[in-house]
Design an enzyme around this catalytic site. Structure first.
Site, short mmCIF file in Angstrom:
data_model
loop_
_atom_site.label_atom_id
_atom_site.label_comp_id
_atom_site.label_asym_id
_atom_site.label_seq_id
_atom_site.Cartn_x
_atom_site.Cartn_y
_atom_site.Cartn_z
N HIS A 54 0.80 -1.22 -0.14
CA HIS A 54 -0.17 0.21 0.15
C HIS A 54 0.79 1.23 0.20
CE1 HIS A 54 1.13 1.07 4.13
NE2 HIS A 54 1.05 -0.40 4.31
N TRP B 15 0.35 7.42 9.52
CA TRP B 15 1.11 6.66 10.58
C TRP B 15 2.59 6.37 10.01
CZ3 TRP B 15 -1.20 3.87 15.11
CH2 TRP B 15 -2.20 4.49 15.74
N ASN B 16 2.74 6.07 8.85
CA ASN B 16 4.12 5.63 8.24
C ASN B 16 4.76 7.00 8.35
OD1 ASN B 16 2.69 3.71 5.52
ND2 ASN B 16 3.76 2.90 7.26
N ARG C 138 -5.84 1.42 4.22
CA ARG C 138 -4.61 2.15 3.40
C ARG C 138 -4.43 1.11 2.18
NH1 ARG C 138 -3.02 0.29 8.84
NH2 ARG C 138 -1.34 -1.33 8.75
N GLU D 56 -1.81 -6.14 7.94
CA GLU D 56 -0.25 -6.18 8.17
C GLU D 56 -0.08 -6.91 9.83
OE1 GLU D 56 2.72 -3.88 7.64
OE2 GLU D 56 2.76 -5.90 8.45
N HIS E 244 0.11 -5.45 2.67
CA HIS E 244 1.11 -4.90 3.69
C HIS E 244 2.48 -5.34 3.79
CE1 HIS E 244 -2.56 -2.86 5.45
NE2 HIS E 244 -3.22 -3.81 5.09
#
Ligand SMILES: CC(=O)Oc1ccccc1S(=O)(=O)Nc1cc2c(c(O)c1O)C(=O)c1ccccc1C2=O
Length: 235
Positions: free
Chosen positions: A10, A15-16, A61, A88, A186
């Site tokens: 993705h 948050w990444n 995501r 994930e 993910h």
């Protein structure tokens, strides 16, 4: 070659962007992440790739990255399979923590142990955790899992143990039927698939970090084993 399968991690999530452990928290794509999803669609289109079916997780995501891709490659009505098994990895009590907070709370040594380990899970997420409710009460997970079936933490090993059966039971039969499969999910779930088709060691797989939204593909033999190492679609 016998078969081909295409995989995409993705686009960057909000948050990444802040380098937070995201896991099962349903963070949205950042603006950059949406751009990355669009660019990955263009790479797929450039490569002339078309699909008969696609697979993704229960997290926005990945779902939103897939939606952008399907729209941009002109296959908006492709059958989409969604499963928790492609989610994930769950980071347990580390969900929402950044590097500093993790090191402050657990110490740099513990971080190094977790970082390199294959079967040591982080501490489980508890009811008083800031994101416990958002994860356990996520209506999307209720489609497949009861509340007590939702993991509270996962090691790399237990993550792969729920990803691989999805490949064997759902994706592999479709590939054997000659379906052209796209998987948008993910980093850690993709590592599981990569390890399975490319026969990678635990040491190597722990180090593999897949870039956001750069499609890669495998040509598979009749046993659905990779004929060559994974190849990225050059953009
Ligand atoms: C690049 C980066 O800043 O990574 C972050 C993000 C948040 C916290 C800690 C870090 S770190 O710099 O220590 N690196 C870092 C730290 C970790 C991991 C990892 O893959 C990693 O790259 C894990 O897989 C991991 C898995 C399970 C528990 C803890 C960790 C962990 O603590």
């Amino acid at each position: 070659r016998q078969y081909r399968v295409v995989m995409v991690r993705h686009g960057e999530s909000e948050w990444n962007l802040q380098n937070l452990f995201c896991g099962w928290y349903d963070a949205k794509l950042s603006d950059i992440g949406r751009e990355e999803a669009y660019a990955s669609a263009k790479m797929l289109q450039e490569a002339g790739l078309e699909f008969d079916v696609c697979h993704t997780s229960l997290l926005s995501r990945a779902n939103d990255t897939l939606d952008v891709i399907l729209r941009e490659i002109g296959q908006p009505n492709l059958p989409v399979y969604k499963s928790w098994r492609l989610n994930e990895r769950h980071y347990g009590a580390l969900t929402g923590f950044n590097k500093l907070q993790t090191a402050q709370k657990y110490g740099a040594e513990q971080v190094q142990i977790w970082r390199r380990s294959y079967d040591i899970p982080p501490p489980p997420i508890e009811e008083d955790h800031k994101y416990y409710s958002a994860i356990v009460n996520n209506p999307k997970f209720a489609l497949e899992l009861s509340k007590d079936q939702i993991p509270r933490t996962e090691s790399l090993k237990t993550t792969l143990q729920r990803v691989i059966p999805y490949w064997e039971d759902v994706i592999a039969p479709q590939i054997r039927q000659g379906k052209r499969v796209l998987i948008v999910t993910h980093g850690t779930s993709l590592r599981g698939l990569v390890k399975h088709v490319q026969e990678m060691s635990d040491e190597v797989i722990v180090k593999l970090n897949l870039p956001n939204a750069i499609p890669f593909y495998y040509d598979l033999d009749e046993n659905l084993q990779a004929i060559d190492p994974l190849r990225f679609l050059a953009d």
